[in-house]
Scaffold this motif. Structure first.
Motif, PDB file in Angstrom:
ATOM      1  N   SER B  51       0.860  -1.184   0.000  1.00  0.00           N
ATOM      2  CA  SER B  51       0.000   0.000   0.000  1.00  0.00           C
ATOM      3  C   SER B  51       0.896   1.233   0.000  1.00  0.00           C
ATOM      4  CB  SER B  51      -0.929   0.016   1.208  1.00  0.00           C
ATOM      5  OG  SER B  51      -0.171   0.103   2.397  1.00  0.00           O
ATOM      6  N   GLY B  52       0.320   2.382  -0.384  1.00  0.00           N
ATOM      7  CA  GLY B  52       1.056   3.632  -0.315  1.00  0.00           C
ATOM      8  C   GLY B  52       1.944   3.885  -1.510  1.00  0.00           C
ATOM      9  N   THR B  53       2.875   4.795  -1.334  1.00  0.00           N
ATOM     10  CA  THR B  53       3.772   5.236  -2.400  1.00  0.00           C
ATOM     11  C   THR B  53       5.210   5.179  -1.932  1.00  0.00           C
ATOM     12  OG1 THR B  53       2.095   6.704  -3.343  1.00  0.00           O
ATOM     13  CG2 THR B  53       4.395   7.209  -3.858  1.00  0.00           C
ATOM     14  N   LYS B  54       6.086   4.739  -2.846  1.00  0.00           N
ATOM     15  CA  LYS B  54       7.527   4.724  -2.564  1.00  0.00           C
ATOM     16  C   LYS B  54       8.263   5.246  -3.782  1.00  0.00           C
ATOM     17  CE  LYS B  54       7.796   0.900   0.735  1.00  0.00           C
ATOM     18  NZ  LYS B  54       8.405  -0.429   1.027  1.00  0.00           N
ATOM     19  N   GLN B  55       9.427   5.795  -3.526  1.00  0.00           N
ATOM     20  CA  GLN B  55      10.260   6.280  -4.614  1.00  0.00           C
ATOM     21  C   GLN B  55      11.680   5.790  -4.425  1.00  0.00           C
ATOM     22  OE1 GLN B  55       9.709  10.320  -5.744  1.00  0.00           O
ATOM     23  NE2 GLN B  55      11.206  10.163  -7.390  1.00  0.00           N
ATOM     24  N   SER B  60       9.203   5.117  -9.169  1.00  0.00           N
ATOM     25  CA  SER B  60       8.313   5.208  -8.016  1.00  0.00           C
ATOM     26  C   SER B  60       7.133   4.267  -8.242  1.00  0.00           C
ATOM     27  CB  SER B  60       7.834   6.646  -7.785  1.00  0.00           C
ATOM     28  OG  SER B  60       7.043   7.080  -8.870  1.00  0.00           O
ATOM     29  N   THR B  62       3.033   3.180  -6.659  1.00  0.00           N
ATOM     30  CA  THR B  62       1.878   3.473  -5.807  1.00  0.00           C
ATOM     31  C   THR B  62       0.951   2.278  -5.850  1.00  0.00           C
ATOM     32  OG1 THR B  62       1.967   5.857  -6.182  1.00  0.00           O
ATOM     33  CG2 THR B  62      -0.150   4.936  -5.524  1.00  0.00           C
ATOM     34  N   THR B  63       0.509   1.847  -4.682  1.00  0.00           N
ATOM     35  CA  THR B  63      -0.510   0.797  -4.602  1.00  0.00           C
ATOM     36  C   THR B  63      -1.721   1.349  -3.865  1.00  0.00           C
ATOM     37  OG1 THR B  63       1.090  -0.994  -4.629  1.00  0.00           O
ATOM     38  CG2 THR B  63      -1.075  -1.489  -3.735  1.00  0.00           C
ATOM     39  N   VAL B  64      -2.890   1.195  -4.494  1.00  0.00           N
ATOM     40  CA  VAL B  64      -4.154   1.544  -3.846  1.00  0.00           C
ATOM     41  C   VAL B  64      -4.879   0.230  -3.606  1.00  0.00           C
ATOM     42  CG1 VAL B  64      -6.260   2.909  -3.969  1.00  0.00           C
ATOM     43  CG2 VAL B  64      -4.170   3.729  -5.094  1.00  0.00           C
ATOM     44  N   SER B  70      -1.994  -1.266  -8.715  1.00  0.00           N
ATOM     45  CA  SER B  70      -0.694  -0.680  -8.407  1.00  0.00           C
ATOM     46  C   SER B  70      -0.120  -0.100  -9.690  1.00  0.00           C
ATOM     47  CB  SER B  70       0.248  -1.729  -7.827  1.00  0.00           C
ATOM     48  OG  SER B  70       1.474  -1.163  -7.433  1.00  0.00           O
TER      49      SER B  70
END
Lengths: 113, 109
Positions: B51-55, B60, B62-64, B70
């Motif tokens: 879940s969330g966002t990473k870079q 980068s 994002t998973t919702v 994703s």
């Protein structure tokens, strides 16, 4: 960094032979996995092991068996190799928690003639 | 198991272009990883992102999880980004990952 080592990068065997693919990890991980990768099909799980001597079938276990006598080593066995088992085989390991990443070895490209 | 759909199946980019790869999955997940498989067949971990966002540099993700998708963003693409990108979610309570069929990216100079 996690290191997952597969014993062979390329392997050629004959139909009917018993084939062993070896995988070793250096992070004391509880969980280890064997996947098979074929063009257009992605990776499919053959077997996984969650502890020494423990194993569970994945999606395509037919024609394969596994052995985990030590925590760091997980072996995939083709009892009697057939040409339809020609494929790329990838081993992975993961720590004890489900919400941890899997780490993969470099793969073994196996050809059965 | 989880059904995983990745799009587009193939993508050709000029070096320097940006791209977005999408992964839709059919069930709730407790794990999701993005991998890059290089031309030598090695699977490289890019992100662990249930879940969330990473870079990480030019990449980068994002998973919702509530909407079951994703996204992987690649900015300023380079020829070394070529290869196949796999999304692999793990369903809640299960040990293994389920792989999509990947997006094959070709970056041309």
């Amino acid at each position: 960094d996690v290191k997952v080592t597969q014993s062979s990068r390329y392997l050629v065997k004959r139909t009917g032979e018993k084939v062993f693919l070896e995988c070793v990890q250096d992070m004391d991980h509880e969980n280890m996995f064997w996947y098979r990768q074929d063009p257009g099909l992605g990776l499919r799980l053959i077997y996984f092991s969650y502890d020494v001597k423990m194993k569970e079938k994945g999606d395509i276990p037919e024609g394969y068996s596994v052995s985990r006598e030590k925590k760091e080593r997980f072996s995939l066995i083709l009892e009697s190799a057939s040409t339809n088992q020609t494929s790329m085989y990838l081993c992975a390991s993961r720590g004890g928690q489900i919400n941890q990443p899997q780490h993969f070895g470099d793969g073994t490209r196996l050809s059965i003639l | 198991g989880i059904q995983v759909e990745q799009s587009p199946p193939d993508l050709i980019l000029q070096e320097g272009a940006n791209s977005t790869l999408r992964c839709n999955f059919s069930d709730s997940v407790n794990n999701l990883q993005w991998f890059h498989q290089n031309p030598w067949g090695q699977l490289i971990n890019l992100f662990y992102i249930p879940s969330g966002t990473k870079q990480n540099g030019r990449l980068s993700a994002t998973t919702v999880a509530t909407e079951r998708y994703s996204l992987l963003y690649i900015s300023s693409s380079q020829t070394t980004d070529s290869g196949v990108y796999f999304c692999a979610p793990g369903e809640t309570g299960a040990n293994n990952l389920f792989f999509g069929t990947g997006t094959r990216l070709t970056v041309i100079p």
